[in-house]
Design a protein around this motif. Structure first.
Motif, PDB file in Angstrom:
ATOM      1  N   ASN A 355       0.820  -1.209   0.000  1.00  0.00           N
ATOM      2  CA  ASN A 355       0.000   0.000   0.000  1.00  0.00           C
ATOM      3  C   ASN A 355       0.856   1.261   0.000  1.00  0.00           C
ATOM      4  N   MET A 356       2.100   1.143   0.490  1.00  0.00           N
ATOM      5  CA  MET A 356       3.043   2.268   0.481  1.00  0.00           C
ATOM      6  C   MET A 356       3.707   2.425  -0.881  1.00  0.00           C
ATOM      7  N   GLY A 357       3.472   1.457  -1.783  1.00  0.00           N
ATOM      8  CA  GLY A 357       4.036   1.542  -3.127  1.00  0.00           C
ATOM      9  C   GLY A 357       5.164   0.586  -3.404  1.00  0.00           C
ATOM     10  N   PHE A 358       5.563  -0.226  -2.420  1.00  0.00           N
ATOM     11  CA  PHE A 358       6.647  -1.174  -2.615  1.00  0.00           C
ATOM     12  C   PHE A 358       6.102  -2.500  -3.147  1.00  0.00           C
ATOM     13  N   LEU A 359       6.992  -3.323  -3.671  1.00  0.00           N
ATOM     14  CA  LEU A 359       6.623  -4.626  -4.212  1.00  0.00           C
ATOM     15  C   LEU A 359       7.197  -5.720  -3.321  1.00  0.00           C
ATOM     16  N   VAL A 360       6.472  -6.820  -3.193  1.00  0.00           N
ATOM     17  CA  VAL A 360       6.929  -7.894  -2.320  1.00  0.00           C
ATOM     18  C   VAL A 360       6.838  -9.238  -3.028  1.00  0.00           C
ATOM     19  N   SER A 361       7.710 -10.133  -2.599  1.00  0.00           N
ATOM     20  CA  SER A 361       7.680 -11.518  -3.034  1.00  0.00           C
ATOM     21  C   SER A 361       7.653 -12.378  -1.781  1.00  0.00           C
ATOM     22  N   ASP A 362       6.636 -13.212  -1.646  1.00  0.00           N
ATOM     23  CA  ASP A 362       6.436 -13.997  -0.421  1.00  0.00           C
ATOM     24  C   ASP A 362       7.314 -15.238  -0.438  1.00  0.00           C
ATOM     25  N   GLY A 363       8.613 -15.013  -0.267  1.00  0.00           N
ATOM     26  CA  GLY A 363       9.575 -16.107  -0.288  1.00  0.00           C
ATOM     27  C   GLY A 363      10.881 -15.631  -0.883  1.00  0.00           C
ATOM     28  N   PRO A 364      11.931 -16.440  -0.802  1.00  0.00           N
ATOM     29  CA  PRO A 364      13.233 -16.034  -1.322  1.00  0.00           C
ATOM     30  C   PRO A 364      13.165 -15.694  -2.809  1.00  0.00           C
ATOM     31  N   ILE A 455       9.155   1.249   6.330  1.00  0.00           N
ATOM     32  CA  ILE A 455       8.618  -0.024   5.843  1.00  0.00           C
ATOM     33  C   ILE A 455       8.475  -0.968   7.029  1.00  0.00           C
ATOM     34  N   PRO A 456       7.330  -1.640   7.194  1.00  0.00           N
ATOM     35  CA  PRO A 456       7.156  -2.556   8.331  1.00  0.00           C
ATOM     36  C   PRO A 456       8.308  -3.554   8.430  1.00  0.00           C
ATOM     37  N   GLU A 457       8.834  -3.720   9.630  1.00  0.00           N
ATOM     38  CA  GLU A 457       9.991  -4.604   9.813  1.00  0.00           C
ATOM     39  C   GLU A 457       9.690  -6.024   9.354  1.00  0.00           C
ATOM     40  N   SER A 458       8.456  -6.505   9.600  1.00  0.00           N
ATOM     41  CA  SER A 458       8.100  -7.871   9.218  1.00  0.00           C
ATOM     42  C   SER A 458       8.034  -8.063   7.714  1.00  0.00           C
ATOM     43  N   ALA A 459       8.008  -6.966   6.962  1.00  0.00           N
ATOM     44  CA  ALA A 459       7.902  -7.062   5.503  1.00  0.00           C
ATOM     45  C   ALA A 459       9.226  -6.829   4.794  1.00  0.00           C
ATOM     46  N   ARG A 460      10.244  -6.407   5.510  1.00  0.00           N
ATOM     47  CA  ARG A 460      11.472  -5.953   4.829  1.00  0.00           C
ATOM     48  C   ARG A 460      12.185  -7.053   4.055  1.00  0.00           C
ATOM     49  N   LYS A 461      12.137  -8.282   4.562  1.00  0.00           N
ATOM     50  CA  LYS A 461      12.796  -9.371   3.834  1.00  0.00           C
ATOM     51  C   LYS A 461      12.096  -9.705   2.531  1.00  0.00           C
ATOM     52  N   GLN A 462      10.867  -9.195   2.352  1.00  0.00           N
ATOM     53  CA  GLN A 462      10.089  -9.518   1.154  1.00  0.00           C
ATOM     54  C   GLN A 462      10.157  -8.434   0.080  1.00  0.00           C
TER      55      GLN A 462
END
Length: 514
Positions: A355-364, A455-462
């Motif tokens: 929602n902040m505009g970043f992209l995520v991948s749920d896994g390595p 960026i939420p800490e729990s989301a940074r690895k994604q």
């Protein structure tokens, strides 16, 4: 058992008026929960009589659950129910449960097991009828005024709030209770005056169990002391509290709508919208969010509301996570407050990052892009693992007008010619990554940058980025280190290359949502 349609009947008229005011029969079918006891038998007969008088237009059906808790007696009740429905011309559905086995398996009481199985069966049957008829179905339960008195006193001594004291309600979801305007003696009198048979559950006559103690011992003693049936004044109190609850619930509903938003289908609340609400409203808004998220309010108690309220009132940045019943979590990040299932806080955090505009991948993620694999007159398309994203990569020369969007990056070929480019996240690409934004004199460690960007800490690895040799060249949602992403950065890029020799060949990387 047929009613004289030419005569007014005070019992029928009272139920009809009560139900009309509450809109209980605004449906296509009413399914009566029929145990065979006096309450449910009276409910079925009253609704059938109203149907015969043409006071209601919905179809009437009956549903009986045989819990098999009392050998032979349960079967006798099932047979009696079947005979009654045949006499009334009512369609009957009977279902059998191994209630004792379910109770043992789940380590709960037989009574609780029966209630769970019964209401699940009601819902499934009602849903099947709705699917077949395309009309709304409601389930009628035979709670009456005496049940109000018993429940109110039980919940009062448990320390309940308004919701517990105004319980049972005339309508809850698809459950309706048309007999809350009558007491037990009126129902029994209605049946006996018409010679209608009903079963008597002998366990209801004992003082074993909390409800039976209130019903058969405490309330009769109170009635004897005050020389009045306690159900009468308690019904008056119920009505007054019900009006108050309706008003507060309406205000809470409006506050919920005002503060609620959705993150990719996940309901959340704005902290600033609800933190300063009066606790009477705030607690209900929090409950509404819990119910929308999980579909129940089981074991969500005052202590959990207090914890959530404290979380909302804290002046904090970053993440807060609290344990809730069933391993669920209360989650807050900046202005966003929500609930998540056990192990799903990272999913909610990722939705906030998106929602902040970043992209995520749920896994390595570690996807190699080599320049030699990109055709001069075509493109390659790659799926980003563990996401609903794909990358479209092509070559072209920097001339003519271009169209831009926030998921498009133009990268000079010479910047990535040797070794190519890697689309990755911190889970797949390791640590030690840095980024120097175009035009900046210094670089910043990636995790520090994500902290600064909140960026939420729990989301940074994604979080998805594009890097070469440990340097972030493009962080979608934030910026780029080389090349350009829009008309302004293109002009700066062209100015910086004013003295460069040779053609300006670029790699165009477009990220698309599927």
């Amino acid at each position: 058992m047929k009613e004289d349609k030419s005569k007014s009947d005070p019992i029928l008229d009272q139920v009809l008026e009560f139900s009309r005011v509450k809109g209980l029969f605004d449906c296509g079918t009413v399914v009566v929960g029929l145990s065979g006891g006096p309450d449910s038998v009276a409910l079925l007969c009253i609704l059938k009589a109203l149907k015969d008088r043409k006071d209601i237009g919905c179809d009437i059906r009956a549903f009986h659950c045989n819990h098999h808790l009392r050998p032979e007696v349960c079967d006798e009740e099932a047979a009696q129910v079947k005979t009654l429905c045949e006499d009334l011309g009512i369609e009957l559905k009977v279902i059998d449960f191994d209630c004792a086995g379910f109770a043992k398996l789940n380590r709960i009481s037989d009574e609780t097991a029966g209630r769970i199985l019964r209401y699940e069966a009601f819902e499934q049957y009602a849903a099947a009828i709705e699917k077949a008829t395309s009309k709304k179905v409601r389930i009628a339960i035979a709670h009456h005024k005496d049940d109000i008195a018993e429940t109110m006193m039980m919940n009062l001594f448990r320390g309940s709030g308004l919701e517990g004291l105004v319980n049972p309600k005339s309508i809850t979801g698809r459950i309706i209770r048309p007999l809350l305007c009558l007491n037990k003696s009126e129902l029994v009198g209605y049946l006996e005056s018409r010679g209608i048979k009903y079963a008597v559950d002998q366990t209801n006559l004992s003082t074993d169990g909390t409800r039976n103690t209130w019903r058969n011992d405490i309330l009769p003693k109170i009635g004897g002391y005050y020389n009045e049936d306690p159900a009468v004044p308690l019904a008056r109190t119920y009505k007054l509290l019900s009006d108050d609850l309706d008003y507060i619930s309406d205000a809470a509903g409006k506050a919920y709508v005002s503060g609620r938003s959705s993150l990719s289908g996940h309901p959340v609340l704005s902290v600033k919208e609800i933190k300063d609400l009066h606790m009477a409203l705030k607690s209900r808004v929090i409950r509404l969010l819990w119910y929308e998220t999980f579909g129940d309010l089981i074991d969500f108690e005052e202590t959990h509301l207090s914890d959530c309220s404290s979380m909302l009132n804290r002046d904090t940045s970053g993440e807060l996570i609290l344990d809730m019943p069933f391993g669920r979590k209360a989650y807050r990040h900046e202005d966003v407050f929500g609930f998540a299932e056990s192990g799903k806080t990272e999913v909610l955090a990722a939705k906030i990052a998106e929602n902040m505009g970043f992209l995520v991948s749920d896994g390595p993620l570690k996807l190699e892009l080599k320049t030699e694999d990109i055709p001069n007159d075509g493109e390659i398309v790659l799926q980003i693992p563990n996401s609903a994203l794909k990358i479209r990569v092509s070559r072209f020369e920097n001339k003519g007008d271009l169209e831009y969007n926030c998921l498009l990056w133009f990268c000079p070929v010479e910047a990535i010619r040797e070794g190519g480019l890697t689309a990755g996240n911190c889970t797949g690409s390791g640590s030690g990554l840095r980024m120097r934004r175009a035009g900046s004199s210094g670089s910043k460690e990636l995790n520090r940058l994500m902290t600064d960007l909140k960026i939420p800490e729990s989301a940074r690895k994604q979080i998805i980025f594009f890097e070469k040799d440990g340097e972030i060249l493009w962080l979608p949602g934030f910026g780029h280190g080389v090349g350009f992403t829009n008309a302004v950065s293109r002009e700066r890029y062209i100015a910086a290359r004013a003295e460069a020799d040779g053609p300006d060949e670029l790699i165009k990387i477009a990220i698309e949502r599927q």
